[in-house]
Design a protein around this motif. Sequence first.
Motif, PDB file in Angstrom:
ATOM      1  N   LEU A 150     -50.142 -37.651  -7.641  1.00  0.00           N
ATOM      2  CA  LEU A 150     -50.045 -38.574  -6.769  1.00  0.00           C
ATOM      3  C   LEU A 150     -48.366 -38.614  -6.203  1.00  0.00           C
ATOM      4  CD1 LEU A 150     -52.319 -41.475  -7.534  1.00  0.00           C
ATOM      5  CD2 LEU A 150     -52.424 -39.842  -5.663  1.00  0.00           C
ATOM      6  N   GLY A 151     -47.653 -38.538  -7.497  1.00  0.00           N
ATOM      7  CA  GLY A 151     -46.127 -38.653  -7.168  1.00  0.00           C
ATOM      8  C   GLY A 151     -45.643 -37.204  -6.335  1.00  0.00           C
ATOM      9  N   GLY A 208     -43.744 -34.550  -1.342  1.00  0.00           N
ATOM     10  CA  GLY A 208     -43.979 -33.739  -0.502  1.00  0.00           C
ATOM     11  C   GLY A 208     -44.142 -34.378   1.044  1.00  0.00           C
ATOM     12  N   ALA A 209     -44.814 -35.322   1.006  1.00  0.00           N
ATOM     13  CA  ALA A 209     -45.121 -35.977   2.186  1.00  0.00           C
ATOM     14  C   ALA A 209     -44.096 -36.435   2.942  1.00  0.00           C
ATOM     15  CB  ALA A 209     -46.210 -37.021   1.992  1.00  0.00           C
ATOM     16  N   ALA A 210     -43.146 -36.990   1.997  1.00  0.00           N
ATOM     17  CA  ALA A 210     -41.782 -37.738   2.475  1.00  0.00           C
ATOM     18  C   ALA A 210     -40.812 -36.627   2.879  1.00  0.00           C
ATOM     19  CB  ALA A 210     -41.138 -38.622   1.304  1.00  0.00           C
ATOM     20  N   ALA A 211     -40.922 -35.634   2.173  1.00  0.00           N
ATOM     21  CA  ALA A 211     -40.107 -34.462   2.621  1.00  0.00           C
ATOM     22  C   ALA A 211     -40.284 -33.674   3.922  1.00  0.00           C
ATOM     23  CB  ALA A 211     -40.052 -33.446   1.591  1.00  0.00           C
ATOM     24  N   LEU A 212     -41.718 -33.674   4.118  1.00  0.00           N
ATOM     25  CA  LEU A 212     -42.085 -33.117   5.393  1.00  0.00           C
ATOM     26  C   LEU A 212     -41.909 -33.852   6.710  1.00  0.00           C
ATOM     27  CD1 LEU A 212     -45.337 -31.418   4.369  1.00  0.00           C
ATOM     28  CD2 LEU A 212     -43.457 -30.451   5.026  1.00  0.00           C
ATOM     29  N   GLU A 213     -42.115 -35.475   6.176  1.00  0.00           N
ATOM     30  CA  GLU A 213     -41.557 -36.176   7.354  1.00  0.00           C
ATOM     31  C   GLU A 213     -40.287 -36.166   7.806  1.00  0.00           C
ATOM     32  OE1 GLU A 213     -41.854 -41.175   8.179  1.00  0.00           O
ATOM     33  OE2 GLU A 213     -43.089 -40.118   6.510  1.00  0.00           O
ATOM     34  N   GLN A 269     -35.521 -29.654   1.446  1.00  0.00           N
ATOM     35  CA  GLN A 269     -36.389 -28.950   0.653  1.00  0.00           C
ATOM     36  C   GLN A 269     -35.855 -28.774  -0.768  1.00  0.00           C
ATOM     37  OE1 GLN A 269     -36.962 -25.075   1.996  1.00  0.00           O
ATOM     38  NE2 GLN A 269     -38.683 -24.619   0.624  1.00  0.00           N
ATOM     39  N   THR A 270     -34.706 -28.653  -1.041  1.00  0.00           N
ATOM     40  CA  THR A 270     -33.980 -28.522  -2.446  1.00  0.00           C
ATOM     41  C   THR A 270     -34.248 -29.878  -2.959  1.00  0.00           C
ATOM     42  OG1 THR A 270     -32.332 -27.178  -1.361  1.00  0.00           O
ATOM     43  CG2 THR A 270     -31.816 -28.283  -3.489  1.00  0.00           C
ATOM     44  N   ALA A 271     -33.812 -30.980  -2.519  1.00  0.00           N
ATOM     45  CA  ALA A 271     -33.981 -32.215  -3.054  1.00  0.00           C
ATOM     46  C   ALA A 271     -35.568 -32.519  -3.485  1.00  0.00           C
ATOM     47  CB  ALA A 271     -33.769 -33.339  -2.120  1.00  0.00           C
ATOM     48  N   MET A 272     -36.483 -32.148  -2.809  1.00  0.00           N
ATOM     49  CA  MET A 272     -37.926 -32.221  -2.934  1.00  0.00           C
ATOM     50  C   MET A 272     -38.314 -31.384  -3.990  1.00  0.00           C
ATOM     51  SD  MET A 272     -41.192 -30.941  -0.871  1.00  0.00           S
ATOM     52  CE  MET A 272     -40.834 -29.159  -0.939  1.00  0.00           C
ATOM     53  N   LEU A 273     -37.830 -30.282  -4.210  1.00  0.00           N
ATOM     54  CA  LEU A 273     -38.139 -29.416  -5.367  1.00  0.00           C
ATOM     55  C   LEU A 273     -37.666 -29.697  -6.645  1.00  0.00           C
ATOM     56  CD1 LEU A 273     -37.859 -25.753  -3.695  1.00  0.00           C
ATOM     57  CD2 LEU A 273     -39.706 -26.882  -4.431  1.00  0.00           C
ATOM     58  N   ILE A 274     -36.354 -30.466  -6.647  1.00  0.00           N
ATOM     59  CA  ILE A 274     -35.705 -31.091  -7.779  1.00  0.00           C
ATOM     60  C   ILE A 274     -36.713 -32.093  -8.386  1.00  0.00           C
ATOM     61  CG2 ILE A 274     -33.767 -32.047  -8.762  1.00  0.00           C
ATOM     62  CD1 ILE A 274     -32.059 -30.237  -6.862  1.00  0.00           C
ATOM     63  N   ALA A 275     -37.019 -32.934  -7.233  1.00  0.00           N
ATOM     64  CA  ALA A 275     -37.641 -34.155  -7.702  1.00  0.00           C
ATOM     65  C   ALA A 275     -39.189 -33.920  -8.223  1.00  0.00           C
ATOM     66  CB  ALA A 275     -37.753 -35.239  -6.457  1.00  0.00           C
ATOM     67  N   ALA A 276     -39.623 -32.951  -7.573  1.00  0.00           N
ATOM     68  CA  ALA A 276     -40.932 -32.586  -8.145  1.00  0.00           C
ATOM     69  C   ALA A 276     -40.932 -31.859  -9.690  1.00  0.00           C
ATOM     70  CB  ALA A 276     -41.685 -31.521  -7.025  1.00  0.00           C
TER      71      ALA A 276
END
Length: 64
Positions: free
Chosen positions: A18-19, A24-29, A42-49
């Motif tokens: 879920l996290g 991913g949804a927030a990054a795409l938005e 995208q970089t921030a999303m990958l680091i957070a994931a």
Amino acid sequence: MEIPKLVGAGLVVIGAGLGIGKIGAAALEGMARQPEQAGKLQTAMLIAAALVEGLAFAALFAVN
């Protein structure tokens, strides 16, 4: 493995899924709203994931 440990492991996996989905949804938005910032998002999303996934692995090892 005992039943409570299996339930805990399942909750860890569900929470991580879920996290990462929310990240991913927030990054795409954000990319849809400001396409010029897509690389940074995208970089921030990958680091957070990766951090969420690492925390999930640590929790799974702690359950075991």
